[in-house]
Design an enzyme around this catalytic site. Structure first.
Site, PDB file in Angstrom:
ATOM      1  CG  HIS A   1      -0.742  -0.046   2.517  1.00 38.21           C
ATOM      2  ND1 HIS A   1       0.223   0.749   3.067  1.00 38.21           N
ATOM      3  CD2 HIS A   1      -1.278  -0.751   3.539  1.00 38.21           C
ATOM      4  CE1 HIS A   1       0.284   0.519   4.369  1.00 38.21           C
ATOM      5  NE2 HIS A   1      -0.606  -0.392   4.677  1.00 38.21           N
TER       6      HIS A   1
ATOM      7  CG  HIS B   1      -4.838  -5.263  12.416  1.00 38.45           C
ATOM      8  ND1 HIS B   1      -5.693  -4.204  12.321  1.00 38.45           N
ATOM      9  CD2 HIS B   1      -3.777  -4.949  11.608  1.00 38.45           C
ATOM     10  CE1 HIS B   1      -5.188  -3.301  11.503  1.00 38.45           C
ATOM     11  NE2 HIS B   1      -4.037  -3.726  11.044  1.00 38.45           N
TER      12      HIS B   1
ATOM     13  CD  GLU C   1      -3.843  -2.587   7.094  1.00 37.54           C
ATOM     14  OE1 GLU C   1      -3.287  -2.455   8.194  1.00 37.54           O
ATOM     15  OE2 GLU C   1      -3.451  -2.009   6.067  1.00 37.54           O
TER      16      GLU C   1
ATOM     17  CG  ASP D   1      -1.943  -6.702   6.382  1.00 36.61           C
ATOM     18  OD1 ASP D   1      -3.016  -6.253   6.824  1.00 36.61           O
ATOM     19  OD2 ASP D   1      -0.836  -6.327   6.805  1.00 36.61           O
TER      20      ASP D   1
ATOM     21  CE1 TYR E   1       4.773  -3.191   9.150  1.00 38.55           C
ATOM     22  CE2 TYR E   1       4.415  -2.238  11.322  1.00 38.55           C
ATOM     23  CZ  TYR E   1       3.950  -2.953  10.235  1.00 38.55           C
ATOM     24  OH  TYR E   1       2.658  -3.417  10.227  1.00 38.55           O
TER      25      TYR E   1
ATOM     26  CG  HIS F   1       3.628  -7.550   8.757  1.00 40.18           C
ATOM     27  ND1 HIS F   1       3.118  -8.017   7.572  1.00 40.18           N
ATOM     28  CD2 HIS F   1       2.701  -6.703   9.263  1.00 40.18           C
ATOM     29  CE1 HIS F   1       1.924  -7.461   7.373  1.00 40.18           C
ATOM     30  NE2 HIS F   1       1.652  -6.665   8.392  1.00 40.18           N
TER      31      HIS F   1
HETATM   32 FE   LIG Z   1      -2.270  -3.160   9.782  1.00 37.72          FE
HETATM   33 FE   LIG Z   2      -0.205  -5.783   8.818  1.00 36.06          FE
END
Ligand SMILES: [Fe+2]
Ligand SMILES: [Fe+2]
Ligand SMILES: Cc1cc2nc3c(=O)[nH]c(=O)nc-3n(C[C@H](O)[C@H](O)[C@H](O)COP(=O)(O)O)c2cc1C
Length: 394
Positions: free
Chosen positions: A24, A78, A80, A82, A191, A224
């Site tokens: 993104h 979460h 989101e 991903d 990050y 991640h």
């Molecule tokens: Fe996220």
């Molecule tokens: Fe993420």
């Protein structure tokens, strides 16, 4: 990549996204991973899923440990995509009536992502759940970095499933901090700079909360990149340092140019800054990714932006960078602007106003040079750089 048993009965069943280079709008030169964790206790639990396209790979990974149909419930830290994109596929496979534990905001947000009504079990901050031998506590971490974000902490083993926090976009077979070593830190820093900086005040509060609660964190499993098993405190300490935003004696000179006059200026300005002992880098915006520049800015005291004037305006890539940086509300910075122009020369003033609007302390009205800088103009740029360097040195 095959699942790895990262602690007794805890499996990394996530996937590596080796090829992604643009997450993104964030440049991911080392790819990324979507980590999901399987806990095999009296009850079997899946923490988070993966991007939709990788859902079958996740199921295959789980299958090599246990039959996915034996999963008793899912925890979604979460919303989101991903981490939730694979949820529908997983639920369809394991049984759509199985509970999905999430925060209250997670319930709301998951409902806005999926038309299916899963068996959501919204949890309170501090609520606990047992899987048999293990006891888990849910910690709401609103806006780190979405309203739904939460941590799941395995109290029995001291394992923190931290969702995006403490993560890095990094694909690799080496999935532990002690294997990668310090080389992981630039990825963690990038990050933080690009995902979490805006929420720095909340991170400081959270760090205090963790200390107050006396959480014995022995391992951090983010969604991640690598797992912090040797030195989880290293990444927590780094987050505290970055969140405090006490910048270093460093300047970033970011510019764009059409005919290289502003480049000549940028390099001369950087020469002047360097003479004062301040670390500096001239960065050509169009040759760099905005997420790279943001990483450089994380610990830089001075934000120096250069643009030629084009059609009474700044160069579009400069506007892109300023828009991006503004979103992070960086604190404790000084800055100014420079640029070459032909006749009207609005760029410097526009940049100055933009920097001011993002709370940067303006240390100089900026430097404009008409058309191609001559020897005198270059000397002026070096002087301008020295002045910036002195301001950084305070
Ligand atoms: Fe996220
Ligand atoms: Fe993420
Ligand atoms: C497409 C175009 C539009 C321009 N518009 C303006 C302008 O509106 N006002 C101005 O002062 N100069 C304008 N210029 C002149 C440039 O700002 C000038 O050539 C400057 O030296 C370019 O710096 P650079 O070599 O860093 O690109 C324009 C130049 C180009 C090529």
């Amino acid at each position: 990549m095959k699942p790895v048993e990262i602690a007794k009965g805890v499996y990394h069943v996530g996937v590596q996204d080796w090829n992604i280079r643009d997450f993104h709008g964030y440049s991911t030169e080392r790819g990324s991973s979507y980590n999901a964790y399987l806990i095999v206790d009296d009850k079997i639990v899946l923490i988070d899923t993966v991007k939709k396209d990788f859902a079958d790979q996740l199921l295959a990974n789980i299958s090599s440990v246990v039959d996915p149909k034996k999963i008793d419930f899912v925890i979604s830290n979460h919303t989101e995509m991903d981490h939730s994109g694979g949820l529908a596929r997983v639920m369809h496979y394991i049984g759509e009536d199985k509970p999905v534990f999430c925060s209250k905001m997670g319930h709301k947000n998951l409902s806005s992502h999926f038309t299916q009504k899963f068996n959501y079990r919204p949890v309170e901050n501090g609520e606990e759940i047992s899987t048999g031998k293990r006891q888990f506590v849910f910690l709401e971490t609103r806006m780190l970095h979405w309203p739904d974000s939460m941590f799941t902490f395995d109290k029995s083993e001291g394992i923190l499933f931290s969702s995006d926090a403490f993560g890095q976009h990094y694909a690799g077979y080496e999935i532990f901090d002690d294997v990668v070593g310090h080389a992981i830190m630039p990825h963690a820093k990038k990050y933080f700079a690009n995902i979490l900086l805006l929420y720095a005040p909340r991170i400081l509060k959270l760090a205090d909360q963790i200390t107050e609660m006396g959480l014995d964190i022995r391992m951090i499993c983010p969604d991640h990149g690598i797992i912090w098993r040797k030195e989880p405190s290293k990444i927590i300490d780094a987050y505290v340092t970055w969140s405090r935003q006490i910048p270093e004696k460093k300047a970033v000179v970011a510019y764009d140019t059409m005919w290289k006059s502003t480049r000549t200026m940028a390099e001369a300005v950087s020469d002047g800054i360097a003479e004062t002992g301040v670390a500096v880098k001239p960065i050509h915006i169009r040759s760099s990714d905005r997420s790279e520049i943001m990483t450089e800015l994380l610990d830089a005291k001075a934000v120096i932006i250069g643009s030629p004037t084009i059609n009474n305006n700044i160069f579009p890539t400069v506007a892109d960078l300023l828009t991006y940086v503004k979103g992070f509300k960086p604190k404790n910075r000084i800055g100014t602007a420079f640029g070459s122009y032909g006749w009207s020369g609005e760029a410097v003033k526009i940049i100055r106003q933009e920097l001011e609007a993002m709370g940067v302390e303006i240390i100089d009205q900026g430097l404009r040079i008409q058309y191609v800088p001559d020897v005198d103009a270059v000397a002026q740029c070096v002087d301008f750089g020295r002045k910036i360097g002195e301001a950084v040195n305070g």
